[in-house]
Write an enzyme that holds these catalytic residues in place. Sequence first.
Site, PDB file in Angstrom:
ATOM      1  N   GLY A   8      56.208  73.142  14.452  1.00 24.46           N
ATOM      2  CA  GLY A   8      56.782  74.775  14.124  1.00 24.46           C
ATOM      3  C   GLY A   8      56.627  74.462  12.679  1.00 24.46           C
ATOM      4  N   ALA A   9      56.379  75.899  12.379  1.00 22.97           N
ATOM      5  CA  ALA A   9      56.764  76.005  10.993  1.00 22.97           C
ATOM      6  C   ALA A   9      57.194  77.294  10.752  1.00 22.97           C
ATOM      7  CB  ALA A   9      55.195  76.846  10.317  1.00 22.97           C
ATOM      8  N   GLY A  10      58.552  77.005  11.444  1.00 21.61           N
ATOM      9  CA  GLY A  10      59.778  78.324  10.654  1.00 21.61           C
ATOM     10  C   GLY A  10      60.854  77.767   9.814  1.00 21.61           C
ATOM     11  N   GLY A  12      62.640  75.569   9.143  1.00 21.54           N
ATOM     12  CA  GLY A  12      63.568  74.015   9.437  1.00 21.54           C
ATOM     13  C   GLY A  12      61.781  73.690   9.261  1.00 21.54           C
ATOM     14  N   ALA A  78      51.370  73.742  20.119  1.00 26.48           N
ATOM     15  CA  ALA A  78      51.332  72.540  20.890  1.00 26.48           C
ATOM     16  C   ALA A  78      51.979  73.090  22.290  1.00 26.48           C
ATOM     17  CB  ALA A  78      52.331  71.856  20.523  1.00 26.48           C
ATOM     18  N   CYS A 159      73.862  82.522  19.155  1.00 25.49           N
ATOM     19  CA  CYS A 159      73.366  82.915  17.768  1.00 25.49           C
ATOM     20  C   CYS A 159      74.262  84.076  17.904  1.00 25.49           C
ATOM     21  CB  CYS A 159      72.292  82.522  17.412  1.00 25.49           C
ATOM     22  SG  CYS A 159      71.770  83.680  15.849  1.00 25.49           S
ATOM     23  N   GLY A 320      71.513  78.464   8.903  1.00 24.35           N
ATOM     24  CA  GLY A 320      70.705  77.889   7.966  1.00 24.35           C
ATOM     25  C   GLY A 320      71.128  77.136   7.548  1.00 24.35           C
ATOM     26  N   CYS A 353      76.796  81.154   5.376  1.00 24.48           N
ATOM     27  CA  CYS A 353      77.000  82.350   5.984  1.00 24.48           C
ATOM     28  C   CYS A 353      77.359  83.494   5.717  1.00 24.48           C
ATOM     29  CB  CYS A 353      77.419  82.549   7.610  1.00 24.48           C
ATOM     30  SG  CYS A 353      76.212  83.889   8.687  1.00 24.48           S
TER      31      CYS A 353
END
Length: 427
Positions: A8-10, A12, A78, A159, A320, A353
């Site tokens: 994952g490349a978000g 995080g 993936a 969320c 975040g 936040c």
Amino acid sequence: MVHVVVLGAGLGGTIMAYELRDSLSRDDKVTVINRGDTYSFVPSNPWVAVGWREREEIEVDLKPVFAKRDITLRPEGAARVHPAENRVELTTGESVPYDYLVIATGPDLAFDEIEGFGPAANTQSVCHIDHALAAKDQFEKLLKNPGPVVIGAVQGASCFGPAYEFAFILEKALRDAKIRDKVPMTFVTSEPYIGHLGLDGVGDTKGLLESEMRAHHIKWITNAKVEKFEPGKLFVDEINDDGSVKKKHEVPMAYTMMLPAFRGVAAVRGIEGLTNPRGFIIVDKHQRNPTYQNVFGIGVCIAIPPMGPTPVPVGVPKTGFMIESMVTATAHNITNLVAGRAPDAQGTWNAVCLADFGDGGVAFVAQPQIPPRNVNWSSSGKWVHLAKIGFEKYFLRKVRQGKSEPFYEKLALQVLGIDKLKEVKFD
């Protein structure tokens, strides 16, 4: 040499790769597996949905920055994780072996769990840049043909901040277009009260957000369990504390954006010992999976139990800064393992936040995010809108430069007394 794979490349996963590259030796290999080669700043999607941002303004091409940082990018995505075999199967059928795996996939969006829900049916979304662009097209139609608007989050959602943000951002955009008087607005949420946020509130978020909604003429329904969406109409049950139905609502809608429940992505769902029944990654206090101890999880994809019973299911958000604290702890712990030491770092899971309302906003700090807390503070004002813009520019610059935490960020956090890691304690 060890090989660490980040899935994952978000928010995080990208920062995870940078921190690993900083903490591991140059001989060690870092690979990121992602569907595509672009980073997208998801917190800006509500602005995209009303035309305040374009796609190119909030995206980063990861190929050059990863190459500069000596990080391998596999954009095929993936298909399945095989933790017993220490490999990730790609969508092409090829496999990438690993010594350590960090799962940072983000969530799968469970629109299919409610009839008529989602961008392919009767509602809009700001969870993905493509969804936000589609929502912008529908917003432009709303400007030409005004009607009732419904914003919120369905049962099982975890969320809530973006729903509140988008309600007020959309309200501001309608005022700017001089048609707010033609658009009744209703906020529909599974939360037991306005400002719960999946956190049982932070400071006076209940009072602040209720006051803002009254000031902006936005009605609300809490303890809401959505039955189905039809063209032009939402069917929702308002639930009593004992689980019985208090009232059935049929809410007219010309434009609707409601956030879905999350679940783990297909590549990990159903792997015994790795995930819970919803497909979220099971981790211990060191972000490490107890069954597969060379696998770590960070971000929205990890399993966190709800705060407590609520009449309608409500999940816990992963904000975040909370995710960045998981990243720092995980990088530290993997570095320890590579050096033959035990993991000893724990993320603070503090929440910082900024919820933008278009011309104002609400900010809160929860240390830690899950109560009881050492710090429980919230505030509102026009400064929040400006701070959110500043954070967007700062974070995108950080991603483009391949940096995880520049010196001035560390200094600012120290001044504010906000830490990413708990004190390391040894037995």
